[in-house]
Design an enzyme around this catalytic site. Structure first.
Site, PDB file in Angstrom:
ATOM      1  N   ASP A   1       2.448   1.959  -3.113  1.00  0.00           N
ATOM      2  CA  ASP A   1       2.572   2.385  -4.527  1.00  0.00           C
ATOM      3  C   ASP A   1       1.685   3.594  -4.834  1.00  0.00           C
ATOM      4  O   ASP A   1       2.133   4.544  -5.472  1.00  0.00           O
ATOM      5  CB  ASP A   1       2.354   1.217  -5.512  1.00  0.00           C
ATOM      6  CG  ASP A   1       1.007   0.526  -5.447  1.00  0.00           C
ATOM      7  OD1 ASP A   1       0.201   0.825  -4.538  1.00  0.00           O
ATOM      8  OD2 ASP A   1       0.756  -0.338  -6.322  1.00  0.00           O
TER       9      ASP A   1
ATOM     10  N   HIS B   1       0.836  -1.216   0.000  1.00  0.00           N
ATOM     11  CA  HIS B   1       0.000   0.000   0.000  1.00  0.00           C
ATOM     12  C   HIS B   1       0.863   1.255   0.000  1.00  0.00           C
ATOM     13  O   HIS B   1       0.436   2.302   0.499  1.00  0.00           O
ATOM     14  CB  HIS B   1      -0.990  -0.013   1.172  1.00  0.00           C
ATOM     15  CG  HIS B   1      -2.092  -1.015   0.977  1.00  0.00           C
ATOM     16  ND1 HIS B   1      -3.314  -0.691   0.447  1.00  0.00           N
ATOM     17  CD2 HIS B   1      -2.125  -2.352   1.203  1.00  0.00           C
ATOM     18  CE1 HIS B   1      -4.073  -1.784   0.376  1.00  0.00           C
ATOM     19  NE2 HIS B   1      -3.362  -2.811   0.822  1.00  0.00           N
TER      20      HIS B   1
ATOM     21  N   GLY C   1      -7.747 -14.624  -7.480  1.00  0.00           N
ATOM     22  CA  GLY C   1      -8.327 -14.283  -6.176  1.00  0.00           C
ATOM     23  C   GLY C   1      -7.404 -14.568  -5.009  1.00  0.00           C
ATOM     24  O   GLY C   1      -7.817 -14.535  -3.854  1.00  0.00           O
TER      25      GLY C   1
ATOM     26  N   GLY D   1      -4.471 -12.840  -4.605  1.00  0.00           N
ATOM     27  CA  GLY D   1      -3.603 -11.677  -4.394  1.00  0.00           C
ATOM     28  C   GLY D   1      -2.252 -11.828  -5.076  1.00  0.00           C
ATOM     29  O   GLY D   1      -1.263 -11.239  -4.647  1.00  0.00           O
TER      30      GLY D   1
ATOM     31  N   SER E   1      -3.225 -11.945 -10.811  1.00  0.00           N
ATOM     32  CA  SER E   1      -3.653 -12.614 -12.044  1.00  0.00           C
ATOM     33  C   SER E   1      -4.174 -11.578 -13.048  1.00  0.00           C
ATOM     34  O   SER E   1      -3.999 -11.748 -14.261  1.00  0.00           O
ATOM     35  CB  SER E   1      -4.728 -13.654 -11.746  1.00  0.00           C
ATOM     36  OG  SER E   1      -5.823 -13.062 -11.089  1.00  0.00           O
TER      37      SER E   1
ATOM     38  N   TYR F   1     -10.031  -1.192   0.060  1.00  0.00           N
ATOM     39  CA  TYR F   1      -8.848  -0.694  -0.662  1.00  0.00           C
ATOM     40  C   TYR F   1      -9.067   0.778  -1.039  1.00  0.00           C
ATOM     41  O   TYR F   1      -8.215   1.637  -0.796  1.00  0.00           O
ATOM     42  CB  TYR F   1      -8.615  -1.543  -1.918  1.00  0.00           C
ATOM     43  CG  TYR F   1      -7.343  -1.209  -2.653  1.00  0.00           C
ATOM     44  CD1 TYR F   1      -6.179  -1.935  -2.429  1.00  0.00           C
ATOM     45  CD2 TYR F   1      -7.292  -0.168  -3.582  1.00  0.00           C
ATOM     46  CE1 TYR F   1      -5.004  -1.641  -3.105  1.00  0.00           C
ATOM     47  CE2 TYR F   1      -6.127   0.139  -4.255  1.00  0.00           C
ATOM     48  CZ  TYR F   1      -4.995  -0.602  -4.022  1.00  0.00           C
ATOM     49  OH  TYR F   1      -3.832  -0.296  -4.685  1.00  0.00           O
TER      50      TYR F   1
ATOM     51  N   SER G   1     -10.395 -16.027 -26.913  1.00  0.00           N
ATOM     52  CA  SER G   1     -10.858 -17.238 -26.233  1.00  0.00           C
ATOM     53  C   SER G   1      -9.974 -17.439 -25.017  1.00  0.00           C
ATOM     54  O   SER G   1      -8.853 -16.920 -24.959  1.00  0.00           O
ATOM     55  CB  SER G   1     -10.788 -18.438 -27.171  1.00  0.00           C
ATOM     56  OG  SER G   1      -9.466 -18.563 -27.644  1.00  0.00           O
TER      57      SER G   1
ATOM     58  N   ASP H   1       1.700  -3.884  -9.566  1.00  0.00           N
ATOM     59  CA  ASP H   1       1.494  -5.207 -10.155  1.00  0.00           C
ATOM     60  C   ASP H   1       1.854  -5.213 -11.637  1.00  0.00           C
ATOM     61  O   ASP H   1       2.504  -6.139 -12.133  1.00  0.00           O
ATOM     62  CB  ASP H   1       0.034  -5.651  -9.963  1.00  0.00           C
ATOM     63  CG  ASP H   1      -0.377  -5.637  -8.499  1.00  0.00           C
ATOM     64  OD1 ASP H   1       0.519  -5.626  -7.637  1.00  0.00           O
ATOM     65  OD2 ASP H   1      -1.588  -5.628  -8.229  1.00  0.00           O
TER      66      ASP H   1
END
Ligand code: GLA
Length: 373
Positions: free
Chosen positions: A28, A26, A114, A116, A119, A216, A59, A164
């Site tokens: 960034d 926290h 999910g 963290g 993804s 957040y 797809s 990320d």
């Protein structure tokens, strides 16, 4: 891959990884410092141009049906779910003035969703890398994290920072990425666990991320308000923590500020230690970061606190939650020959408390996004 219209799409394969953040949580979006490294888990995009077409046929292994995106979908919020991240990147590229030819993209990923582990950034950055190459877009690699972040902030509507996307794009194997989130200056800091006889255990607490989006956004707003109250551009600019705490009337705000300011200090200390080849000595900083997230930023949950405490009791050199919080994964820095014992101790403690069994793996620092062929 067939272009589905008689023409054969020109193929290539691109990958972008998930990440863990070694330290700097926290920070960034407060223009501060982070130190992530890329995971071996990654998103793979196989793609080719659709000559003469202005559509993007996507797809994925996440969906039974392919999604066809058209220029009408390149409006923030129009596509939702996983396709929103793909459309978000296409939108951000066109919004930055790049012409985008039609393409066919097929997405696969082994980055846990999910947990963290970023993804969504892996998906964004794999699509971005593929589209830049395919369309001959001359977007410097250093500028790509901001564009992928814009896809997530504006198109998907998640107010994340840049960590990320920067990790997924810029990381280097065997190194952690020391990133200044204001200037985006980068230093690749050697992070060779095996050479130090160490291992990094990543424990997925498998806790549902409840209310994570609201919490957040709330943390972020509190930090921005605090910076305004303190008369600084961002909390990164707070030099005198005690004076700042005296100037803030609200106790919750004081705790949030204390986390951000001390976390930036811990990142810099960790980087100094790694530069000096003292990897084992970062352990206490990891643990201090966790306590700060637990007590001051208030973003941990029982499962992650338990994993940290049990890891430390079982001999970890340091442990902390990694990522946005309210669940997700815990990192435990361990002597390589203690990894199994720490893992077993955490699994046992979860069983005793009736928590879902955790999933864990050992992480080595991998590479950022690249073209495979
Ligand atoms: C999420 C966000 C990042 C960062 C972390 C917390 O992963 O996407 O930008 O803010 O939380 O450090």
């Amino acid at each position: 891959m067939s272009a589905g219209n008689g023409t054969s799409a020109e193929q290539g394969v691109w990958v972008a990884p998930g990440r863990v953040n070694l330290i700097g949580e926290h920070t960034d979006y407060n223009d501060g410092f982070v130190l992530p490294f890329a995971l071996p888990h990654r998103t793979v995009v196989t793609a080719g141009l659709l000559p003469g077409a202005t559509r993007w046929a996507v797809s994925s292994s996440f969906a039974s049906e392919p999604t066809v995106l058209t220029p009408d979908d390149l409006v923030p919020g129009r596509a939702t779910g996983w396709a929103g991240y793909v459309a978000g990147v296409l939108w951000a590229l066109t919004d930055a003035g790049y012409a985008l030819p039609g393409a066919e993209l097929s997405v696969d990923s082994d980055v846990p969703v999910g947990a963290g582990l970023s993804s969504s950034a892996a998906l964004e950055c794999a699509v971005l890398t593929a589209m830049c190459d395919l369309a001959g877009i001359d977007l410097p690699v250093a500028d790509r994290p901001r564009l992928a972040q814009r896809a997530e902030n504006v198109y998907v509507g998640v107010p994340c920072g840049v960590m990320d996307q920067a990790a997924s794009t810029l990381c280097r194997a065997g190194h952690a990425l020391f990133l200044d989130c204001r200037s985006l200056a980068v230093e690749h800091v050697p992070f060779d666990l095996a050479a130090a006889g160490l291992a990094m255990l990543v424990i997925d607490s498998r806790t549902p991320h409840q209310h994570v989006d609201n919490e957040y956004a709330l943390r972020r707003r509190t930090c921005e308000q605090a910076a305004r109250q303190l008369g600084v551009p961002a909390l990164r600019d707070v030099d005198d923590l005690d004076a700042a705490l005296r100037a803030l009337p609200d106790a919750v705000t004081r705790r949030r500020v204390r986390h951000v300011v001390t976390e930036n200090q811990r990142v810099r200390r960790a980087v100094d230690l790694l530069r000096a080849g003292r990897l084992p000595d970062i352990g206490p900083l990891l643990t201090a970061s966790h306590r700060s997230m637990r007590d001051d930023y208030e973003i941990t949950v029982a499962q992650v606190d338990l994993a940290v405490d049990v890891a430390l009791d079982a001999g970890a050199l340091g442990a902390r939650m990694t990522g946005g919080g309210f669940g997700g994964c815990v990192l435990a820095l361990v002597d390589a020959d203690r990894a199994d014992a720490v893992r077993a101790a955490i699994a046992g403690a979860y069983a005793d408390r009736g928590f879902d069994p955790p999933v864990s793996f050992l992480a080595e620092a991998g590479a950022g996004a690249y073209r495979v062929r």
